[in-house]
Design a protein around this motif. Sequence first.
Motif, PDB file in Angstrom:
ATOM      1  N   LEU A  21       0.880  -1.175   0.000  1.00 36.62           N
ATOM      2  CA  LEU A  21       0.000   0.000   0.000  1.00 36.62           C
ATOM      3  C   LEU A  21       0.913   1.219   0.000  1.00 36.62           C
ATOM      4  O   LEU A  21       1.415   1.649   1.030  1.00 36.62           O
ATOM      5  N   LEU A  22       1.123   1.771  -1.175  1.00 41.51           N
ATOM      6  CA  LEU A  22       2.150   2.808  -1.323  1.00 41.51           C
ATOM      7  C   LEU A  22       1.663   4.179  -0.866  1.00 41.51           C
ATOM      8  O   LEU A  22       2.467   5.023  -0.464  1.00 41.51           O
ATOM      9  N   GLY A  23       0.354   4.394  -0.943  1.00 43.39           N
ATOM     10  CA  GLY A  23      -0.152   5.703  -0.547  1.00 43.39           C
ATOM     11  C   GLY A  23      -1.618   5.671  -0.201  1.00 43.39           C
ATOM     12  O   GLY A  23      -2.376   4.862  -0.733  1.00 43.39           O
ATOM     13  N   VAL A  24      -2.023   6.577   0.716  1.00 41.14           N
ATOM     14  CA  VAL A  24      -3.425   6.789   1.061  1.00 41.14           C
ATOM     15  C   VAL A  24      -3.721   8.262   0.817  1.00 41.14           C
ATOM     16  O   VAL A  24      -3.061   9.135   1.399  1.00 41.14           O
ATOM     17  N   ILE A  25      -4.678   8.533  -0.061  1.00 43.44           N
ATOM     18  CA  ILE A  25      -5.039   9.912  -0.388  1.00 43.44           C
ATOM     19  C   ILE A  25      -6.384  10.219   0.257  1.00 43.44           C
ATOM     20  O   ILE A  25      -7.386   9.545  -0.012  1.00 43.44           O
TER      21      ILE A  25
END
Length: 267
Positions: free
Chosen positions: A205-209
């Motif tokens: 999970l590389l990013g949470v926006i």
Amino acid sequence: MPLICVCSPKGGVGKTTLTANLAYALARSGSKVLALDFDIQNALRLHFGVPLADGRGFAARAAESSDWSQFVLTAGGNIFVLPYGDASEQQRLALDERLAADEHFLTRGLNTLLNYPGLIIVADFPPGPSAALKAMSRLADLHLVALQADTASLSLLPHIENHRLTGEVLNKKAGHYVVLNQSDNRRQISRDVTAFMEQKLGDRLLGVIHRDESVVEANASQQSIFDFSPASAAAFDIELLAKKVAGILGVKIGDGTVHGKPTMSGF
């Protein structure tokens, strides 16, 4: 020439907006970035100031042209756009057939761009499996799979894990990662899905926006989130994502601005 594919097993997850803002974020260091659209909706161009009535693009003539760089537009500064463009159903089908039947077709069309010194390509794809995504996967350095913090996206994790997007391992170079879009701390289900994804995917999970109305407003004004609301939560999240992507691919990220009107690029 890093090549990043942005894809998703479902539509409506903000994939195209993510592609555009990631391209802007990566360009802030001064590197040249090409936003490439393989989605028949032809919406990526709108994020870079290309007028709605401007139908220029590669899809209609891709089958007869050996160099797609002639269809590239410059959006000002160091941002370039290769729109899908207006295409008939017959032209769209012909493009998909060539992509599926000829493993060198895509390489020939993109050869000039693939060999352009220092150019970063961020490519947007239609939701679900597609001939373009499968063909581009042979060339891609990294895949980002966009999902939302909801149960519908959660149910589609097996589609990614079981290689249903391309029928094989999604990326054989730097790998594939998930980006969770529109995570909303005000909603219990969104918090639960985000927490589950973090536990399930770990480093994948590389990013949470986070959900941010500034993104919608920026889209409406055909601006990047960095130009429209640089202090917003979404701008921070996307900047952080871009730095992680850059770290994986060995691309240097800094600060800068990108703006202008779309014209032919001269590639």
